[in-house]
Every structure is written in structure tokens, then in C-alpha cells.
Design an enzyme around this catalytic site. Structure first.
Site, PDB file in Angstrom:
ATOM      1  CE  LYS A  92      11.063  16.501   6.646  1.00  0.00           C
ATOM      2  NZ  LYS A  92      11.315  15.183   7.024  1.00  0.00           N
ATOM      3  CE  LYS A 134      -1.652   7.442   3.724  1.00  0.00           C
ATOM      4  NZ  LYS A 134      -0.737   6.557   4.447  1.00  0.00           N
ATOM      5  CE  LYS A 177       4.741   1.838   3.826  1.00  0.00           C
ATOM      6  NZ  LYS A 177       5.583   1.743   2.661  1.00  0.00           N
TER       7      LYS A 177
HETATM    8  P1  ATP Z   1       4.536   6.368   4.553  1.00  0.00           P
HETATM    9  O1  ATP Z   1       3.858   6.640   5.871  1.00  0.00           O
HETATM   10  O2  ATP Z   1       5.990   6.033   4.657  1.00  0.00           O
HETATM   11  O3  ATP Z   1       4.194   7.404   3.508  1.00  0.00           O
HETATM   12  P2  ATP Z   1       2.402   4.686   3.627  1.00  0.00           P
HETATM   13  O4  ATP Z   1       1.836   3.760   4.646  1.00  0.00           O
HETATM   14  O5  ATP Z   1       1.629   5.921   3.323  1.00  0.00           O
HETATM   15  O6  ATP Z   1       3.898   4.999   4.076  1.00  0.00           O
HETATM   16  P3  ATP Z   1       3.333   4.402   0.968  1.00  0.00           P
HETATM   17  O7  ATP Z   1       4.562   3.576   0.710  1.00  0.00           O
HETATM   18  O8  ATP Z   1       3.440   5.902   0.997  1.00  0.00           O
HETATM   19  O9  ATP Z   1       2.649   3.886   2.335  1.00  0.00           O
HETATM   20  O10 ATP Z   1       2.222   4.037  -0.067  1.00  0.00           O
HETATM   21  C1  ATP Z   1       2.213   2.856  -0.823  1.00  0.00           C
HETATM   22  C2  ATP Z   1       0.876   2.776  -1.545  1.00  0.00           C
HETATM   23  O11 ATP Z   1      -0.154   2.425  -0.594  1.00  0.00           O
HETATM   24  C3  ATP Z   1       0.466   4.089  -2.178  1.00  0.00           C
HETATM   25  O12 ATP Z   1      -0.026   3.797  -3.456  1.00  0.00           O
HETATM   26  C4  ATP Z   1      -0.629   4.619  -1.282  1.00  0.00           C
HETATM   27  O13 ATP Z   1      -1.605   5.350  -2.012  1.00  0.00           O
HETATM   28  C5  ATP Z   1      -1.236   3.355  -0.691  1.00  0.00           C
HETATM   29  N1  ATP Z   1      -1.722   3.602   0.674  1.00  0.00           N
HETATM   30  C6  ATP Z   1      -0.963   3.956   1.738  1.00  0.00           C
HETATM   31  N2  ATP Z   1      -1.741   4.081   2.840  1.00  0.00           N
HETATM   32  C7  ATP Z   1      -3.024   3.828   2.467  1.00  0.00           C
HETATM   33  C8  ATP Z   1      -4.285   3.806   3.143  1.00  0.00           C
HETATM   34  N3  ATP Z   1      -4.395   4.048   4.440  1.00  0.00           N
HETATM   35  N4  ATP Z   1      -5.394   3.494   2.445  1.00  0.00           N
HETATM   36  C9  ATP Z   1      -5.303   3.230   1.111  1.00  0.00           C
HETATM   37  N5  ATP Z   1      -4.157   3.236   0.404  1.00  0.00           N
HETATM   38  C10 ATP Z   1      -3.011   3.523   1.062  1.00  0.00           C
HETATM   39 MG    MG Z   2       2.528   7.566   2.053  1.00  0.00          MG
END
Ligand code: ATP
Ligand code: MG
Length: 375
Positions: free
Chosen positions: A138, A226, A229
Site C-alpha cells: 500500500k 489473479k 474482487k
Molecule cells: P480482494 O481483492 O478484496 O483482496 P479477493 O478476491 O482477493 O478480494 P479475498 O477476500 O482477499 O478475495 O480472499 C478470500 C479467499 O479467497 C482467500 O483465502 C484467498 O486466498 C482466496 N482467493 C482469492 N482470490 C483467489 C484466486 N484468484 N484464486 C484462488 N484463491 C483465491
Molecule cells: Mg485478496
């Protein structure tokens, strides 16, 4: 048995600490959290939630929490926040997490986590927190932003994120924490904080261990490495067939596949050799379609046929078929906002005794003594 065992553990938690620690440490106590920052996507499901579902059949105590305190470091739309938290839970339940088989709670329904965060913060050095990767990332992003770090100050909450995460884990005496690569450093920091507390004040906290989750990392639909969200490149479990088709059709695909240069059809061998966006399509196909369908499309890729159109419509059908029962269950009146609030209330009651017991033990160990109000 499963529910009884969870309640048992909590009741035992009210006994002396030594008794409780020996009894709970015999059984695995698993904890995992997810931030309620949007709808659940396929990366979340296959990278994390499916793992939670697979653990349901085992004899362990499982705590899953919706990390709404953590989300406050990034949430800007206050109006939707509560509803998003509830909808996250409804999606969990809709895709197979049994609310009766695990203790699923909202982080902020366990406010003694904030008290433990404060206590742990007293023994945590700022230099240690400044080494956290989330904080460092960040910082470096802000350095490139107009106004720099000075114009965009970082919150105390973001710097202290690892302390809150340590409190989440330590408060329920979790001894096994499933972690993806993105959270490994935070778990190591939690272990460090627990060890520091115990060496300073006597063995009070259970030192957790990480358990590796399947290492699947789903690429984004936009061609980035990746799906996430905050990246806005997700395929969601609640997407209807029209949205699914639209999203999948817009995935960038090169007209000429690159040569694979490998005989194996294993997705872990094949997918890394494809462009990310195509890899996302194949990963999803492998996860959702019968094996022969996946193999057929790997063959087409190898032979350099023109097939992306069919691949996309075929995959969209499998995705929509996977989503259909989830959408139906999400909208089931038995999974309404009210019923989710009811089970959150019940689960908060289940997890509170063990959490309060931990906080009281830490207070006593640090010399403040037990809360006179709660006693
Ligand atoms: P943000 O972008 O807000 O960080 P995110 O999509 O990365 O959201 P998180 O809430 O950070 O989602 O992660 C929730 C769980 O989903 C974590 O255990 C993370 O390891 C898993 N996860 C998130 N994105 C992926 C991905 N593309 N492939 C596999 N696992 C994922
Ligand atoms: Mg994440």
C-alpha cells in the site's frame, strides 16, 4: 456430534485454562476468515470455500468468520456494507457450507476480539508491523499516487491489520489455520505475536500452525494473473446465464494458440503455458466439465484449431449449470436475511465463551486482572 463437540469445547473453555488447553489441543481447531468486500467469485470458491466444505466431514472444530472489521480498511460504500456481509453468508450457505456443521460468525459480533487486539498491540513493535507486505504494498502504491503518502495518509487500522488477524486466530485458540500464499506472512506474524506474549507473560495463548490449502490460483477473466474482487475481473457464483456468457465471451483470446511443447494434459502443466486469460478458461473447464470435454479442448489447442468460440459457449453452459442451484438456494426463503441473522446470533453465542475466556486469561497474565464487570 459435530455441533455438540463445538459446544463441548466452549463449555470446557470455561474451566481452568490448563484443563481447557489440554482438552482443546487434542482436537484440531480450524479458523478461517473472508472479507465481505463483494460477491463470492470462482477464485474464492475453488481457492478457499470449497476447502471449508471439504473439511466439514472431519472431526475438528471449525470457525469461519466474515471479517467485517478488516473490511473497514477499504470499504467506502457504507449503505451496502451490512447487506453485503449478509449476502456473503447467504452465498456461503448456498454453495454448501452447512451453518449447523461449523461455527460461522461475523467478526464484529465478537467485540472482545477488539479488546484482545488492544492487549496484543501493547507488545507489538511498529517496526515489525511496517514489514507487513500488505502495508508495504500500500505504501509503495501511495508513493506513486498524486499527493504521495502525505496526501493520502495510511490508517492505524491498516498498519495494525496483522494484530487484528492475530487476535482473530488466538481468541478462539485455533491451532490450524488454512492459508493461501497471500496470507502466509500474516499467519507468521500471528505466530510471532503469540510466542512473544507467552514468553513474556507465561503460556497463555495457543500458538497456531498453518495448514496449506490447495495452491490453486485462478487467473482473472481480463488476462491478469489473479481473479480478485478489487480487480473487477471476476466470474461470480451468483452470475445469471446471460452475465456468464457475456463475461466469458469478453475474455481476451489470441487467435493462434502458442505451442504447448509438452505431452502432459495435466492442467498444472498445460495452463501455465497458456496466456493467462486462456488459462482461466481451461482452469474453469477442468474444474467444472467432465474430463473428456477438458481433454478434447486441450487437443484442439494443441492442434491449433479455431475453437475459442465453442470453448466459450461450452464453458458458459457448465458455469451456468454450476451456478443454477447456488442461485436457487441463495434465493430460498430458508436462506433469507432473517434466517441468516438468526444463525449468526446463535453462532456468536457459541463462540463467545471461548473468546471471553482467552481475553480474561490474557488480562490476568498481563496483570490487569479479570474484568470486574464480566465476572
Ligand atoms: P480482494 O481483492 O478484496 O483482496 P479477493 O478476491 O482477493 O478480494 P479475498 O477476500 O482477499 O478475495 O480472499 C478470500 C479467499 O479467497 C482467500 O483465502 C484467498 O486466498 C482466496 N482467493 C482469492 N482470490 C483467489 C484466486 N484468484 N484464486 C484462488 N484463491 C483465491
Ligand atoms: Mg485478496
Amino acid at each position: 456430534m459435530r455441533i455438540a463437540s463445538i459446544e463441548d469445547t466452549n463449555e470446557r473453555g470455561m474451566h481452568t485454562m490448563t484443563t481447557r488447553m489440554t482438552m482443546t489441543e487434542k482436537r484440531e481447531v480450524i479458523l478461517s476468515g473472508i472479507r465481505p468486500t463483494g460477491r463470492l467469485h470462482y477464485g474464492n470458491y475453488f481457492g478457499a470455500v470449497k476447502n471449508f466444505i471439504d473439511l466439514q466431514g472431519q472431526d475438528n472444530v471449525r470457525y469461519y468468520f466474515i471479517a467485517d472489521y478488516h473490511a473497514l480498511t477499504t470499504i467506502s460504500e457504507r449503505e451496502d456494507f451490512y447487506q453485503q456481509t449478509i449476502d456473503m453468508l447467504r452465498t456461503y450457505v448456498a454453495c454448501g457450507l452447512d451453518p449447523a456443521a461449523s461455527v460461522i460468525y461475523r467478526q464484529s459480533d465478537l467485540p472482545c476480539t477488539a479488546e484482545l487486539t488492544l492487549l496484543l498491540g501493547m507488545i507489538t513493535n511498529i517496526g515489525f508491523l511496517e514489514r507487513g507486505t500488505t502495508y508495504k504494498d500500500k505504501m509503495s502504491k501511495l508513493e506513486e499516487t498524486p499527493g504521495g503518502v502525505e496526501g493520502n495518509p495510511l490508517s492505524y487500522g491498516l498498519l495494525g491489520y496483522p494484530v487484528l488477524m492475530a487476535a482473530d486466530i488466538l481468541i478462539v485458540r485455533a491451532n490450524k489455520v488454512p492459508v493461501g500464499d497471500d496470507q502466509r506472512q500474516h499467519l507468521e506474524m500471528a505466530i510471532d505475536i503469540a510466542q512473544r506474549f507467552n514468553s513474556r507473560f507465561g503460556k497463555t495463548l495457543t500458538v497456531p500452525e498453518g495448514i496449506s490449502r490447495n495452491a490453486l490460483r485462478l487467473p482473472g477473466l481480463d488476462g491478469s494473473a489473479k481473479m480478485g474482487k478489487s480487480e473487477n475481473n471476476t466470474l461470480d457464483l451468483l452470475d445469471d446465464p446471460k452475465t456468464v456468457l457475456k463475461k466469458i465471451k469478453s475474455v481476451p483470446t489470441t487467435t493462434d494458440p502458442e505451442p504447448l511443447n509438452i505431452d502432459s494434459n495435466d492442467p498444472d502443466d498445460v495452463i501455465p503455458r497458456m496466456p493467462n486469460s486462456v488459462g482461466a478458461l481451461y482452469r474453469l473447464l477442468h474444474l467444472l466439465a467432465p474430463k473428456d470435454v477438458y481433454l478434447d479442448f486441450v487437443g484442439k489447442y494443441r492442434r491449433g484449431e479455431k475453437f475459442y468460440g465453442t470453448l466459450k459457449t461450452t464453458l458458459a453452459e457448465y458455469v451456468s449449470a454450476f451456478n443454477a442451484p447456488i442461485i436457487e438456494k441463495f434465493n430460498d426463503p430458508a436462506n433469507s436475511r432473517e434466517s441468516v441473522e438468526d444463525f449468526l446470533r446463535e453462532n456468536a453465542k457459541k463462540v463467545t465463551p471461548v473468546a471471553l475466556d482467552t481475553v480474561e486469561a490474557c488480562r490476568a497474565a498481563m496483570g490487569i486482572g479479570h474484568s470486574l464487570y464480566r465476572a
